[in-house]
Design a protein around this motif. Sequence first.
Motif, PDB file in Angstrom:
ATOM      1  N   ALA A 178     -22.618  37.045 -10.763  1.00  0.00           N
ATOM      2  CA  ALA A 178     -22.771  37.156  -9.008  1.00  0.00           C
ATOM      3  C   ALA A 178     -21.268  37.723  -8.599  1.00  0.00           C
ATOM      4  N   ILE A 179     -20.595  36.941  -9.313  1.00  0.00           N
ATOM      5  CA  ILE A 179     -19.125  38.306  -8.870  1.00  0.00           C
ATOM      6  C   ILE A 179     -18.231  39.227  -9.921  1.00  0.00           C
ATOM      7  N   GLU A 180     -19.162  39.692 -10.553  1.00  0.00           N
ATOM      8  CA  GLU A 180     -19.118  41.020 -10.820  1.00  0.00           C
ATOM      9  C   GLU A 180     -19.786  41.904 -10.961  1.00  0.00           C
ATOM     10  N   SER A 181     -19.272  42.881 -10.612  1.00  0.00           N
ATOM     11  CA  SER A 181     -20.418  44.602 -10.823  1.00  0.00           C
ATOM     12  C   SER A 181     -21.119  45.094 -11.530  1.00  0.00           C
ATOM     13  N   PRO A 182     -22.589  44.572 -11.287  1.00  0.00           N
ATOM     14  CA  PRO A 182     -23.370  45.130 -12.436  1.00  0.00           C
ATOM     15  C   PRO A 182     -23.856  46.206 -13.487  1.00  0.00           C
ATOM     16  N   PHE A 183     -22.885  47.464 -12.482  1.00  0.00           N
ATOM     17  CA  PHE A 183     -22.433  48.520 -13.081  1.00  0.00           C
ATOM     18  C   PHE A 183     -21.273  48.453 -14.275  1.00  0.00           C
ATOM     19  N   VAL A 184     -19.827  48.356 -13.443  1.00  0.00           N
ATOM     20  CA  VAL A 184     -19.151  47.895 -14.251  1.00  0.00           C
ATOM     21  C   VAL A 184     -19.385  47.345 -15.727  1.00  0.00           C
ATOM     22  N   PHE A 185     -20.028  46.283 -15.627  1.00  0.00           N
ATOM     23  CA  PHE A 185     -20.605  44.861 -16.729  1.00  0.00           C
ATOM     24  C   PHE A 185     -21.486  45.380 -17.404  1.00  0.00           C
ATOM     25  N   SER A 186     -22.571  46.664 -17.259  1.00  0.00           N
ATOM     26  CA  SER A 186     -23.478  47.663 -18.223  1.00  0.00           C
ATOM     27  C   SER A 186     -23.016  48.112 -18.838  1.00  0.00           C
ATOM     28  N   LEU A 187     -21.489  48.414 -18.497  1.00  0.00           N
ATOM     29  CA  LEU A 187     -20.910  49.561 -19.449  1.00  0.00           C
ATOM     30  C   LEU A 187     -19.790  48.631 -20.908  1.00  0.00           C
ATOM     31  N   LYS A 188     -19.735  47.680 -20.202  1.00  0.00           N
ATOM     32  CA  LYS A 188     -18.559  47.147 -21.001  1.00  0.00           C
ATOM     33  C   LYS A 188     -19.512  46.744 -22.875  1.00  0.00           C
ATOM     34  N   GLY A 189     -18.574  46.980 -23.740  1.00  0.00           N
ATOM     35  CA  GLY A 189     -19.031  47.082 -25.256  1.00  0.00           C
ATOM     36  C   GLY A 189     -19.941  48.552 -25.524  1.00  0.00           C
TER      37      GLY A 189
END
Length: 440
Positions: free
Chosen positions: A249-260
């Motif tokens: 809830a405290i990190e953008s889902p779009f930034v998180f989804s591109l990690k890895g």
Amino acid sequence: MQWWQLSLMGVACTIGTGYFLGTGVGISIGGPAIIPAFIIAAIGTFVVFDLLARMTASDPKEGSFCAYAAEAFGRWAGFSSGWVYLSSELLIMGSQMAALSLFTRLWFPGVPIWIFAAVYGVFGIGVILIGTKGFERAEHLFAVLKLAAIVAFLLIAISALIGWFGDGKYAPKWPVPIFPTGLRGAWSCLIYAFYSFGGIEIMGLMALRLKNAKEAPKAGRLMIGLLAFLYMASLLLALSLTPWHAISAIESPFVFSLKGYGIAFVPHLFNAVFIIAGFSTMIASLFAVTTILVTLAKNKDAPPIFAMLGKNKKKTPYYAIGMTTLASFGSILLALLMPDKIYEYMTTAAGLMLLYNWMFILVTSNKLLTQTVWGRIKCWTGISLVLLAVIGTLFHHKSRPGFFISLSFLALIFCVTWIMNRKWKKDKPDRMIPKERTRS
């Protein structure tokens, strides 16, 4: 301004941290149910804007929905509508400051968020001091940047799914359960979908600057249709790149989804774009608070000093801007006192206050506009969807505190309105507001 410029302004004032970060809260509550929630929110948003645009096209007024509420039900309604909207924008402003601070902590994790909130607040007030024309130019530029960011995410996410960027950490498994947290979770995440469309009211306030006010509905249809498509497409791709339960809830889902996916620089690039986008929406909230405060003061629904303009060429409302600055300090103080939960609480409360004002718009249009049977069905559908989102916040621990925060704001405004209404009746004000005037 031309109708397409108003559309662009609507995009700039709407796309912000409510979408880029707030959807993360919605996903953590309802999972993939955020997708149907966005469909419902898009329908509700379209109905609200369509009715507001019809009132604007028929009779453009300074103060927009506040003036229409006063015309429909009396001075108390205009007073209440204005202060509900002002309160919603104050909460949105605080929510944006908190979100911008959370984005920035990706690079500076050890710095308290209230320091970032203070810096962004100072820069935001500086932009407002430039004046309306400077605000419009900045927002048009930010709108193009926001749209470009979403399109870029779509292209990169599709490329990652195809396999052009690394192997990724997650193999998408569609179809996924649409309601993994049950109908209650889906119901509770609805408020965050609605919040992502917040900003259409500013289009009502800016519609007075249109060369042809009758083109306001066309501007809204284009904007809402485009946003609904881009929102749902990007969310589908984000949920395809990473499991929904891993999204924070405290990190953008779009930034998180591109990690890895072997593209380390991209999350940082998007984080920078999201900061710019959020700053744009924060400026829009500052502008809205200042504008509505000046309007309330002109109507003697706020201290007259806030209607006073500077003697410079831009006619800057320094006193209103000063009040907006003090309110922003309140948001900074909240960020200092409760940094961990401030974003969730303020986002929910801001979204609810926004929906209360949308309710005012819907009920007002039902009173002022001459509508067909289909028109009334649309209006009551909009009211039902807004109520659905409001009630849903009671069923989850993340959204429930925001509901009670918004309720406290409503109670305070109700008490002040009741006191002022008694005073107006005793004073017998010289300005009379017609109770109803039929429009076609």
